[in-house]
Design a protein around this motif. Sequence first.
Motif, PDB file in Angstrom:
ATOM      1  N   LEU A 190       0.837  -1.201   0.000  1.00 38.29           N
ATOM      2  CA  LEU A 190       0.000   0.000   0.000  1.00 38.29           C
ATOM      3  C   LEU A 190       0.871   1.249   0.000  1.00 38.29           C
ATOM      4  CD1 LEU A 190      -2.665   1.546   0.213  1.00 38.29           C
ATOM      5  CD2 LEU A 190      -2.513   1.273   2.706  1.00 38.29           C
ATOM      6  N   GLU A 191       1.886   1.260   0.833  1.00 44.79           N
ATOM      7  CA  GLU A 191       2.767   2.422   0.924  1.00 44.79           C
ATOM      8  C   GLU A 191       3.513   2.652  -0.390  1.00 44.79           C
ATOM      9  OE1 GLU A 191       1.454   1.310   4.826  1.00 44.79           O
ATOM     10  OE2 GLU A 191       2.419   0.075   3.292  1.00 44.79           O
ATOM     11  N   GLU A 192       3.919   1.578  -1.031  1.00 42.57           N
ATOM     12  CA  GLU A 192       4.597   1.700  -2.327  1.00 42.57           C
ATOM     13  C   GLU A 192       3.658   2.274  -3.387  1.00 42.57           C
ATOM     14  OE1 GLU A 192       7.845  -1.950  -1.969  1.00 42.57           O
ATOM     15  OE2 GLU A 192       6.003  -2.251  -3.103  1.00 42.57           O
ATOM     16  N   ILE A 193       2.422   1.810  -3.393  1.00 44.05           N
ATOM     17  CA  ILE A 193       1.439   2.298  -4.367  1.00 44.05           C
ATOM     18  C   ILE A 193       1.127   3.768  -4.106  1.00 44.05           C
ATOM     19  CG2 ILE A 193      -0.992   2.103  -5.056  1.00 44.05           C
ATOM     20  CD1 ILE A 193      -0.635  -0.988  -4.590  1.00 44.05           C
ATOM     21  N   ALA A 194       0.942   4.119  -2.843  1.00 45.21           N
ATOM     22  CA  ALA A 194       0.646   5.514  -2.511  1.00 45.21           C
ATOM     23  C   ALA A 194       1.794   6.423  -2.940  1.00 45.21           C
ATOM     24  CB  ALA A 194       0.389   5.648  -1.011  1.00 45.21           C
ATOM     25  N   ALA A 195       3.020   6.001  -2.677  1.00 45.18           N
ATOM     26  CA  ALA A 195       4.181   6.809  -3.072  1.00 45.18           C
ATOM     27  C   ALA A 195       4.259   6.962  -4.589  1.00 45.18           C
ATOM     28  CB  ALA A 195       5.460   6.173  -2.537  1.00 45.18           C
ATOM     29  N   LYS A 196       3.962   5.909  -5.285  1.00 46.03           N
ATOM     30  CA  LYS A 196       4.001   5.920  -6.755  1.00 46.03           C
ATOM     31  C   LYS A 196       3.043   6.958  -7.336  1.00 46.03           C
ATOM     32  CE  LYS A 196       2.828   2.717 -10.548  1.00 46.03           C
ATOM     33  NZ  LYS A 196       2.407   1.308 -10.812  1.00 46.03           N
ATOM     34  N   HIS A 197       1.887   7.113  -6.690  1.00 41.40           N
ATOM     35  CA  HIS A 197       0.853   8.001  -7.225  1.00 41.40           C
ATOM     36  C   HIS A 197       0.746   9.321  -6.458  1.00 41.40           C
ATOM     37  CE1 HIS A 197      -0.589   4.923  -9.977  1.00 41.40           C
ATOM     38  NE2 HIS A 197      -0.545   4.056  -8.979  1.00 41.40           N
ATOM     39  N   GLY A 198       1.640   9.548  -5.516  1.00 43.95           N
ATOM     40  CA  GLY A 198       1.573  10.773  -4.728  1.00 43.95           C
ATOM     41  C   GLY A 198       0.339  10.844  -3.844  1.00 43.95           C
ATOM     42  N   ALA A 234       0.776  12.029  16.545  1.00 43.38           N
ATOM     43  CA  ALA A 234       2.015  12.659  17.018  1.00 43.38           C
ATOM     44  C   ALA A 234       2.966  12.993  15.876  1.00 43.38           C
ATOM     45  CB  ALA A 234       2.708  11.747  18.022  1.00 43.38           C
ATOM     46  N   GLY A 235       3.029  12.116  14.858  1.00 45.79           N
ATOM     47  CA  GLY A 235       3.948  12.326  13.744  1.00 45.79           C
ATOM     48  C   GLY A 235       5.388  12.064  14.142  1.00 45.79           C
ATOM     49  N   GLY A 236       6.266  12.238  13.182  1.00 49.89           N
ATOM     50  CA  GLY A 236       7.694  12.101  13.455  1.00 49.89           C
ATOM     51  C   GLY A 236       8.284  10.755  13.136  1.00 49.89           C
ATOM     52  N   GLY A 237       7.432   9.781  12.827  1.00 48.06           N
ATOM     53  CA  GLY A 237       7.925   8.453  12.491  1.00 48.06           C
ATOM     54  C   GLY A 237       7.252   7.936  11.240  1.00 48.06           C
ATOM     55  N   ASP A 238       7.344   6.649  11.017  1.00 46.61           N
ATOM     56  CA  ASP A 238       6.797   6.002   9.824  1.00 46.61           C
ATOM     57  C   ASP A 238       5.628   5.116  10.249  1.00 46.61           C
ATOM     58  OD1 ASP A 238       6.256   4.308   7.650  1.00 46.61           O
ATOM     59  OD2 ASP A 238       8.352   4.275   7.003  1.00 46.61           O
ATOM     60  N   VAL A 239       4.398   5.600  10.015  1.00 43.37           N
ATOM     61  CA  VAL A 239       3.217   4.861  10.471  1.00 43.37           C
ATOM     62  C   VAL A 239       3.096   3.526   9.740  1.00 43.37           C
ATOM     63  CG1 VAL A 239       0.720   4.926  10.859  1.00 43.37           C
ATOM     64  CG2 VAL A 239       2.047   7.031  11.010  1.00 43.37           C
ATOM     65  N   GLY A 240       3.384   3.519   8.454  1.00 39.23           N
ATOM     66  CA  GLY A 240       3.327   2.270   7.709  1.00 39.23           C
ATOM     67  C   GLY A 240       4.262   1.223   8.283  1.00 39.23           C
ATOM     68  N   ALA A 241       5.469   1.628   8.630  1.00 37.42           N
ATOM     69  CA  ALA A 241       6.433   0.703   9.227  1.00 37.42           C
ATOM     70  C   ALA A 241       5.952   0.220  10.593  1.00 37.42           C
ATOM     71  CB  ALA A 241       7.793   1.374   9.356  1.00 37.42           C
ATOM     72  N   LEU A 242       5.297   1.100  11.335  1.00 42.13           N
ATOM     73  CA  LEU A 242       4.746   0.711  12.640  1.00 42.13           C
ATOM     74  C   LEU A 242       3.682  -0.362  12.473  1.00 42.13           C
ATOM     75  CD1 LEU A 242       4.304   1.000  15.685  1.00 42.13           C
ATOM     76  CD2 LEU A 242       2.815   2.968  15.184  1.00 42.13           C
ATOM     77  N   VAL A 243       2.746  -0.139  11.560  1.00 44.76           N
ATOM     78  CA  VAL A 243       1.682  -1.117  11.313  1.00 44.76           C
ATOM     79  C   VAL A 243       2.279  -2.461  10.906  1.00 44.76           C
ATOM     80  CG1 VAL A 243      -0.276  -1.692   9.818  1.00 44.76           C
ATOM     81  CG2 VAL A 243      -0.033   0.636  10.731  1.00 44.76           C
ATOM     82  N   GLN A 244       3.231  -2.421   9.979  1.00 44.11           N
ATOM     83  CA  GLN A 244       3.853  -3.661   9.518  1.00 44.11           C
ATOM     84  C   GLN A 244       4.646  -4.345  10.627  1.00 44.11           C
ATOM     85  OE1 GLN A 244       5.906  -2.163   6.022  1.00 44.11           O
ATOM     86  NE2 GLN A 244       3.986  -1.139   5.498  1.00 44.11           N
ATOM     87  N   GLY A 245       5.293  -3.545  11.488  1.00 43.89           N
ATOM     88  CA  GLY A 245       6.039  -4.119  12.599  1.00 43.89           C
ATOM     89  C   GLY A 245       5.142  -4.836  13.584  1.00 43.89           C
ATOM     90  N   ILE A 246       3.990  -4.257  13.857  1.00 42.08           N
ATOM     91  CA  ILE A 246       3.032  -4.879  14.782  1.00 42.08           C
ATOM     92  C   ILE A 246       2.475  -6.168  14.181  1.00 42.08           C
ATOM     93  CG2 ILE A 246       0.720  -4.581  15.773  1.00 42.08           C
ATOM     94  CD1 ILE A 246       1.559  -1.623  16.314  1.00 42.08           C
ATOM     95  N   LEU A 247       2.114  -6.118  12.915  1.00 40.01           N
ATOM     96  CA  LEU A 247       1.600  -7.325  12.254  1.00 40.01           C
ATOM     97  C   LEU A 247       2.665  -8.419  12.173  1.00 40.01           C
ATOM     98  CD1 LEU A 247      -0.347  -5.418   9.507  1.00 40.01           C
ATOM     99  CD2 LEU A 247      -1.391  -7.079  11.049  1.00 40.01           C
ATOM    100  N   ARG A 248       3.892  -8.025  11.881  1.00 40.14           N
ATOM    101  CA  ARG A 248       4.990  -8.995  11.820  1.00 40.14           C
ATOM    102  C   ARG A 248       5.235  -9.631  13.190  1.00 40.14           C
ATOM    103  NH1 ARG A 248       8.101  -5.856   9.453  1.00 40.14           N
ATOM    104  NH2 ARG A 248       9.202  -5.033  11.264  1.00 40.14           N
ATOM    105  N   ALA A 249       5.058  -8.840  14.252  1.00 36.74           N
ATOM    106  CA  ALA A 249       5.235  -9.366  15.607  1.00 36.74           C
ATOM    107  C   ALA A 249       4.280 -10.528  15.863  1.00 36.74           C
ATOM    108  CB  ALA A 249       5.019  -8.251  16.635  1.00 36.74           C
ATOM    109  N   ALA A 256       9.920   2.119  14.577  1.00 35.18           N
ATOM    110  CA  ALA A 256       9.351   2.907  13.480  1.00 35.18           C
ATOM    111  C   ALA A 256       9.605   4.402  13.639  1.00 35.18           C
ATOM    112  CB  ALA A 256       7.854   2.633  13.372  1.00 35.18           C
ATOM    113  N   GLY A 257      10.418   4.770  14.630  1.00 31.36           N
ATOM    114  CA  GLY A 257      10.801   6.169  14.794  1.00 31.36           C
ATOM    115  C   GLY A 257       9.905   6.994  15.689  1.00 31.36           C
ATOM    116  N   PHE A 258       9.081   6.328  16.507  1.00 24.32           N
ATOM    117  CA  PHE A 258       8.190   7.031  17.428  1.00 24.32           C
ATOM    118  C   PHE A 258       8.649   6.888  18.872  1.00 24.32           C
ATOM    119  CE2 PHE A 258       5.445   5.981  13.793  1.00 24.32           C
ATOM    120  CZ  PHE A 258       4.916   7.234  13.505  1.00 24.32           C
ATOM    121  N   ASP A 259       8.162   7.777  19.707  1.00 25.25           N
ATOM    122  CA  ASP A 259       8.419   7.710  21.144  1.00 25.25           C
ATOM    123  C   ASP A 259       7.678   6.500  21.709  1.00 25.25           C
ATOM    124  OD1 ASP A 259       8.508   8.018  23.893  1.00 25.25           O
ATOM    125  OD2 ASP A 259       8.007  10.155  23.860  1.00 25.25           O
TER     126      ASP A 259
END
Length: 199
Positions: free
Chosen positions: A22-30, A102-117, A138-141
């Motif tokens: 999803l993140e790759e597709i979103a980036a591809k299309h802005g 809060a921002g400041g990190g990568d939400v997509g990476a957070l979601v994927q990290g939780i699912l991978r866990a 994922a770069g968050f506090d």
Amino acid sequence: MAQIDYYFSTVSPFTYLAGNRLEEIAAKHGATITYKPIDLMALFPRTGGVPLPERHPNRNDYRAQDLPRLAKVSGLPFNLKPMYWPANAAPSSYAIIAAQKAGGGDVGALVQGILRAVWAEERDIADDATIGACLEAAGFDPSLAFSGMLVGAETYAANLEEAVNKGVFGSPFYITDDDQRFWGQDRLDHLDLHLAGEL
């Protein structure tokens, strides 16, 4: 700029098997993504779904064959029967909601990290330490696991009502700003084509 509302459960194997497509597709299309964790077990009875233990054996037998195949095709490590499943999805969902705010990190990476866990690492996503580690990776506090609980709980409940009203009935579910709906990780190619104006 296109906008995608992404409704998902942090305990869904199909959501995990979407990987970062999803993140790759979103980036591809802005396009931008708004992450909207939902309570899948509360969604099912309201939209005609059936929890796994209540499904006919034929459906469960197919699931047991299909998920490992999908994992192999996606190239993702996968455990069909993880140690901590089903887990309480609420705490990890609250953390995602708080992190997005809060921002400041990568939400997509957070979601994927939780699912991978859940599906690859035999970790309990209802555990504060696991959630904190996923936030940090994922770069968050990591303290968002605690400080975001109130806003997370309120938004989590609101996400469910919004999902029902917008036609969501499973996870993962993607809705574009022109109300095109795509259910399942196997419809991401269709989402890609739609954003390209080809579908």
